[in-house]
Scaffold this motif. Structure first.
Motif, short mmCIF file in Angstrom:
data_model
loop_
_atom_site.label_atom_id
_atom_site.label_comp_id
_atom_site.label_asym_id
_atom_site.label_seq_id
_atom_site.Cartn_x
_atom_site.Cartn_y
_atom_site.Cartn_z
N VAL A 1 0.84 -1.19 0.00
CA VAL A 1 0.00 0.00 0.00
C VAL A 1 0.89 1.25 0.00
CG1 VAL A 1 -1.73 1.33 1.26
CG2 VAL A 1 -1.89 -1.18 1.19
N ILE A 2 0.72 2.08 -1.01
CA ILE A 2 1.40 3.37 -1.08
C ILE A 2 0.47 4.48 -0.60
CG2 ILE A 2 2.62 5.00 -2.58
CD1 ILE A 2 4.01 2.28 -2.25
N GLN A 3 -0.80 4.36 -0.95
CA GLN A 3 -1.86 5.26 -0.48
C GLN A 3 -3.13 4.44 -0.33
OE1 GLN A 3 -2.52 9.57 -1.64
NE2 GLN A 3 -4.03 8.62 -2.98
N ALA A 4 -3.72 4.45 0.86
CA ALA A 4 -4.89 3.59 1.12
C ALA A 4 -6.06 3.97 0.23
CB ALA A 4 -5.28 3.68 2.59
N GLY A 5 -6.39 5.26 0.17
CA GLY A 5 -7.46 5.73 -0.69
C GLY A 5 -8.82 5.13 -0.36
N GLU A 6 -9.75 5.36 -1.27
CA GLU A 6 -11.12 4.88 -1.10
C GLU A 6 -11.58 4.26 -2.42
OE1 GLU A 6 -13.24 8.39 -0.04
OE2 GLU A 6 -11.98 8.79 1.72
N PRO A 7 -11.34 2.95 -2.62
CA PRO A 7 -11.69 2.33 -3.91
C PRO A 7 -13.19 2.29 -4.15
CG PRO A 7 -11.08 0.66 -2.30
CD PRO A 7 -10.77 1.99 -1.68
N GLU A 8 -13.56 2.52 -5.38
CA GLU A 8 -14.97 2.45 -5.78
C GLU A 8 -15.20 1.12 -6.49
OE1 GLU A 8 -17.53 4.63 -9.17
OE2 GLU A 8 -16.68 5.99 -7.65
N PRO A 9 -16.06 0.24 -5.96
CA PRO A 9 -16.26 -1.07 -6.56
C PRO A 9 -16.72 -0.97 -8.02
CG PRO A 9 -17.25 -0.98 -4.38
CD PRO A 9 -16.86 0.42 -4.73
N GLY A 10 -16.15 -1.81 -8.87
CA GLY A 10 -16.56 -1.85 -10.27
C GLY A 10 -16.06 -0.69 -11.10
N ALA A 11 -15.17 0.14 -10.56
CA ALA A 11 -14.68 1.31 -11.30
C ALA A 11 -13.39 0.95 -12.04
CB ALA A 11 -14.43 2.47 -10.35
N VAL A 12 -12.99 1.84 -12.94
CA VAL A 12 -11.78 1.65 -13.74
C VAL A 12 -10.56 1.59 -12.82
CG1 VAL A 12 -10.27 2.73 -15.43
CG2 VAL A 12 -12.75 2.75 -15.77
N LEU B 1 -7.93 -1.36 -16.54
CA LEU B 1 -8.89 -2.47 -16.49
C LEU B 1 -10.28 -1.88 -16.41
CD1 LEU B 1 -8.71 -5.57 -16.46
CD2 LEU B 1 -8.92 -5.47 -13.98
N ILE B 2 -11.10 -2.23 -17.42
CA ILE B 2 -12.42 -1.61 -17.58
C ILE B 2 -13.50 -2.68 -17.45
CG2 ILE B 2 -13.88 -0.28 -19.15
CD1 ILE B 2 -11.21 0.64 -20.50
N PRO B 3 -14.47 -2.50 -16.55
CA PRO B 3 -15.54 -3.50 -16.42
C PRO B 3 -16.47 -3.47 -17.62
CG PRO B 3 -15.99 -1.61 -15.00
CD PRO B 3 -14.63 -1.39 -15.59
N ASP B 4 -16.88 -4.67 -18.07
CA ASP B 4 -17.80 -4.80 -19.20
C ASP B 4 -18.72 -5.97 -18.94
OD1 ASP B 4 -19.06 -4.66 -21.67
OD2 ASP B 4 -17.47 -5.74 -22.72
N GLY B 5 -19.80 -5.71 -18.19
CA GLY B 5 -20.72 -6.78 -17.83
C GLY B 5 -20.05 -7.79 -16.91
N ARG C 1 -10.96 5.51 -10.36
CA ARG C 1 -11.55 5.46 -9.02
C ARG C 1 -11.47 4.07 -8.40
NH1 ARG C 1 -13.88 10.27 -8.05
NH2 ARG C 1 -14.53 11.54 -9.83
N GLY C 2 -11.15 3.07 -9.23
CA GLY C 2 -10.95 1.73 -8.69
C GLY C 2 -9.56 1.51 -8.14
N GLY C 3 -8.67 2.45 -8.38
CA GLY C 3 -7.31 2.35 -7.86
C GLY C 3 -6.27 2.40 -8.94
N LEU C 4 -5.01 2.51 -8.51
CA LEU C 4 -3.87 2.55 -9.41
C LEU C 4 -2.84 1.55 -8.90
CD1 LEU C 4 -2.58 4.17 -11.86
CD2 LEU C 4 -1.35 5.46 -10.09
N PHE C 5 -2.43 0.63 -9.78
CA PHE C 5 -1.38 -0.32 -9.45
C PHE C 5 -0.09 0.10 -10.16
CE2 PHE C 5 -4.94 -2.90 -8.20
CZ PHE C 5 -4.44 -3.70 -7.19
N ILE C 6 0.99 0.11 -9.40
CA ILE C 6 2.32 0.37 -9.95
C ILE C 6 3.01 -0.98 -10.11
CG2 ILE C 6 4.54 1.49 -9.59
CD1 ILE C 6 3.08 3.51 -7.79
N ALA C 7 3.47 -1.26 -11.32
CA ALA C 7 4.17 -2.51 -11.60
C ALA C 7 5.55 -2.17 -12.15
CB ALA C 7 3.36 -3.35 -12.58
N GLY C 8 6.21 -3.15 -12.75
CA GLY C 8 7.51 -2.89 -13.38
C GLY C 8 8.67 -3.11 -12.44
N GLY C 9 9.80 -3.47 -13.01
CA GLY C 9 10.95 -3.88 -12.22
C GLY C 9 11.66 -2.78 -11.46
#
Length: 316
Positions: free
Chosen positions: A121-132, A147-151, A249-257
């Protein structure tokens, strides 16, 4: 039950794995890592896989290969950080259900798997379920996806945003911008030359005069080092811009080496200071959950997740 071949072919490493979907979950059965630049071609890379005893035929129901570049028609990609490209029409993977996806699209799909269970966790934030959900990460290049929800399924956005020009502010950064452009030999300073392993080398060289490898730099710097402070600020800026572009609003993931090997580059105070730096969207930016995914095999999980969606009509 299905067996999925997943691969993550990057500018440095090429990873392969077999996943079993029995019980409705993705279980990695075996994996293999190879050096991308030690192969003369994609076909040669596959020959190296076979020579290792890793099975590439007979048991595979679907194959999804994540590649570090722009994908054309789901079958072809020129790798900008490798001396060859990938074309599925030229090889036999033992299944008609086979495709290429961008490597950071795979990182996005991985957000729906156990690959991110231990993300920091870098920033806890407030995730919105089903959001981008946004994904960004510095490695050989600066990858972007969402990542975009589609049904009942999820769709990953492919992007080459790392090749867009990088924004600098103030006279000190203007001097570095010209240094970066000249030293990298690019048309302009871009994400791929600023927030990457190359970017770490160039900003350290600009600030200290030392031309060192990223690994040596990472071992020397501390949280008080100007190199850390500048790089963390640039990484925070890249993350802020991507989070605002997506309204993630669903969050941000940091990846990469780069951050996986040296988390200090995203936990230094300059990272969040810059991420929050907006005269309009400061409140939103403080609400975005930020996680550092240091799992080096998450691209494999993401590719396998997409393979499972292909086989099961959009269901995990």
């Amino acid at each position: 039950m299905a067996i999925i071949l997943a691969a993550d072919i990057g500018g440095t490493n090429s990873r392969f794995a077999l996943f079993d979907t029995a019980g409705g979950a993705l279980v990695m059965e075996r994996s293999l890592w190879l050096k991308t630049h030690e192969a003369a071609s994609f076909a040669d890379l596959l020959d190296q896989v076979r020579a290792s005893g890793f099975p590439l035929s007979g048991v595979i129901d679907a194959a999804v290969l994540a590649v570090a570049g722009a994908v054309h028609g789901g079958v072809q990609c020129r790798l900008p950080n490798a001396p060859w490209g990938v074309d599925l029409r030229e090889v036999d993977l033992g299944t008609p259900t086979a495709c290429l996806i961008n490597d950071f699209a795979a990182q996005a799909y991985a957000c729906r798997t156990t690959a991110v269970a231990e993300a920091q966790v870098i920033q806890a934030g407030e995730p919105e379920p089903g959001a981008v959900v946004g994904v960004i990460g510095a490695g050989t290049g600066l990858g972007h996806s969402a990542l975009i929800p589609d049904g009942d399924r999820w769709v990953a956005l492919s992007s080459e945003a790392g090749h867009m020009s990088f924004p600098f502010t103030g006279p000190e950064e203007a001097v570095y911008e010209e240094f970066n452009r000249t030293a990298s030999g690019r048309n302009w300073a871009e994400g791929d030359t600023v927030v990457t392993g190359l970017g770490l080398r160039l900003v350290h060289q600009h600030l200290t005069g030392e031309n060192l490898s990223p690994d040596v730099i990472s071992a020397r710097i501390t949280v008080e080092s100007p190199t850390t402070q500048w790089f963390a600020r640039f990484y925070g800026r890249a993350c802020r811009n991507w989070a605002m572009a997506l309204m993630a609003r669903g969050g941000l993931f940091i990846a990469g080496g780069v951050a996986a090997r040296n988390p200090m580059l995203v936990t230094a105070p300059e990272f969040l200071d810059e991420f929050h730096n907006s005269h309009v969207h400061g409140e939103y930016l403080r609400s975005v959950p930020i996680r550092l995914n240091a799992n080096q095999e998450s691209g494999l999980y993401g590719a396998a997740f997409h393979g499972a969606q292909l086989l099961h009509g959009g269901k995990e």
